[in-house]
Design an enzyme around this catalytic site. Structure first.
Site, PDB file in Angstrom:
ATOM      1  CG  HIS A  59     -11.356 -41.923 -10.481  1.00 18.68           C
ATOM      2  ND1 HIS A  59     -12.331 -42.004  -9.686  1.00 18.68           N
ATOM      3  CD2 HIS A  59     -10.430 -40.972 -10.064  1.00 18.68           C
ATOM      4  CE1 HIS A  59     -12.225 -40.922  -8.756  1.00 18.68           C
ATOM      5  NE2 HIS A  59     -11.056 -40.657  -9.088  1.00 18.68           N
TER       6      HIS A  59
ATOM      7  NE  ARG B  53     -19.005 -27.788  -5.824  1.00 17.78           N
ATOM      8  CZ  ARG B  53     -19.966 -27.747  -6.020  1.00 17.78           C
ATOM      9  NH1 ARG B  53     -20.474 -26.326  -6.018  1.00 17.78           N
ATOM     10  NH2 ARG B  53     -21.007 -28.508  -6.316  1.00 17.78           N
ATOM     11  CE  LYS B  54     -23.363 -24.479  -2.894  1.00 14.16           C
ATOM     12  NZ  LYS B  54     -24.460 -24.329  -4.265  1.00 14.16           N
TER      13      LYS B  54
ATOM     14  CE  LYS C 255     -14.453 -33.532  -7.795  1.00 10.60           C
ATOM     15  NZ  LYS C 255     -13.135 -33.378  -7.238  1.00 10.60           N
ATOM     16  CB  SER C 256     -18.951 -40.503  -8.588  1.00 11.72           C
ATOM     17  OG  SER C 256     -18.909 -40.030  -9.711  1.00 11.72           O
TER      18      SER C 256
ATOM     19  CB  SER D  47     -18.584 -32.072  -8.203  1.00  9.94           C
ATOM     20  OG  SER D  47     -17.583 -32.338  -7.383  1.00  9.94           O
TER      21      SER D  47
END
Ligand code: PPS
Length: 286
Positions: free
Chosen positions: A99, A248-249, A44-45, A129
């Site tokens: 990851h 998402r955003k 999520k980075s 996130s």
């Protein structure tokens, strides 16, 4: 967030995504090539974003490739059961996503000229996130509350283990010629300037028009519509798309809409404690 997991060398992995056998192969057998480029992040980075940027740079800004091949095939997560063989078969120069924590990274990398691009994000936004992604990724049990998600972050039992261990592990590479680190926030603030810096690190010379094209096709707006990048092609039994989306955003600072003042203050205190040995100040702290 919780899931059926196992521990490998101190980090947490998911039984339906990872296996000890593949993790061992990643570490001991994977043959890193001199022109490999690794896109490494904590989840999520900004993994998908950087993958898009790197693939567009590789194609001199031409979007045909990123518009026609799914993200997980063009730059597979090589530590996963599904991604390992795909990564081995990529055409050079390979762009490999991962990851993987530093201490499990492929040993052959350290004898190669391959490069790592490591992207980090304000951990408060990583938590937000992840909170939403946990609701749509079916291997995860939906978090009871945001508070529970926040507490889990410090328990180190999230996928790939502790954020702090991940960042501190990879930061051991800081200053090495074949290691470049950048933050999601820097990409947000100056995508064009960031692309120029990444090109320089990779030794890739793109003209203005080609750089503009990388910037255009890796923008949130364009990526959100790109079926090959936005994970909408993932089957419904893996991702519940009725509940949300990967794209998402795509903003920095959404944590301010989720953390209470008390949660934020406690987080800052715990963050300082966990990071006290690392003398690097990240962009989100400025
Ligand atoms: S994963 O599943 O761990 O690989 O997820 P990852 O790709 O690392 O992170 C997903 C978040 O990155 C945002 N994203 C972007 N932001 C800005 N611009 C672009 N182009 C972009 N692409 C992906 C994505 O929206 C997720 O962040 P949130 O905050 O949830 O929106």
């Amino acid at each position: 967030m919780s899931f059926d997991n196992f521990t490998y060398k101190g980090a947490t992995f998911c039984v339906s995504v990872h296996s000890e056998e593949i993790l061992k192969k990643v570490e001991d057998e994977f043959q890193v090539l001199d022109d490999d480029i690794f896109n490494i992040t904590y989840p999520k980075s900004g993994t998908h974003w950087m993958s898009e940027i790197l693939n567009l740079i590789k194609q001199n800004g031409d979007p045909t490739f990123v518009n026609s091949i799914p993200m997980w095939s063009r730059s597979p997560w090589y530590e996963t059961i599904a991604g390992y063989d795909e990564a081995e078969k990529l055409t050079s120069p390979r762009i490999i996503s991962s990851h993987i924590p530093y201490h499990i990274f492929s040993k052959s990398f350290f004898k190669s000229k391959a490069k790592v691009v490591y992207t980090m994000r304000n951990p408060k936004d990583v938590i937000v996130s992840m909170f939403y992604f946990s609701k749509i990724l079916k291997i995860f049990k939906e978090p009871e509350s945001f508070e529970a998600q926040l507490e889990n972050f410090f328990k180190s039992n999230g996928m790939y283990g502790s954020w702090f261990d991940h960042v501190k592990g990879w930061m051991q590479m800081a200053g090495k010629d074949n290691f470049f680190y950048i933050t999601y926030e820097e990409l947000q603030q100056d995508l064009r300037g960031s692309v120029v810096r990444i090109c320089k690190f990779l030794g890739k010379e793109l003209n203005d028009e080609e750089i503009n094209s990388v910037v255009k096709y890796s923008s949130f707006k364009v990526m959100k519509e790109n079926k090959m990048s936005n994970l909408t092609q993932i089957p419904d039994d893996v991702l519940d798309k009725s509940k949300g989306t990967l794209m998402r955003k795509g903003v920095s600072g959404d944590w301010k809409n989720h953390f209470t003042v008390a949660q934020s203050e406690k987080f800052d205190k715990d963050y300082q404690e966990n990071m006290k040995d690392l003398n690097i100040k990240f962009f989100w702290q400025e």
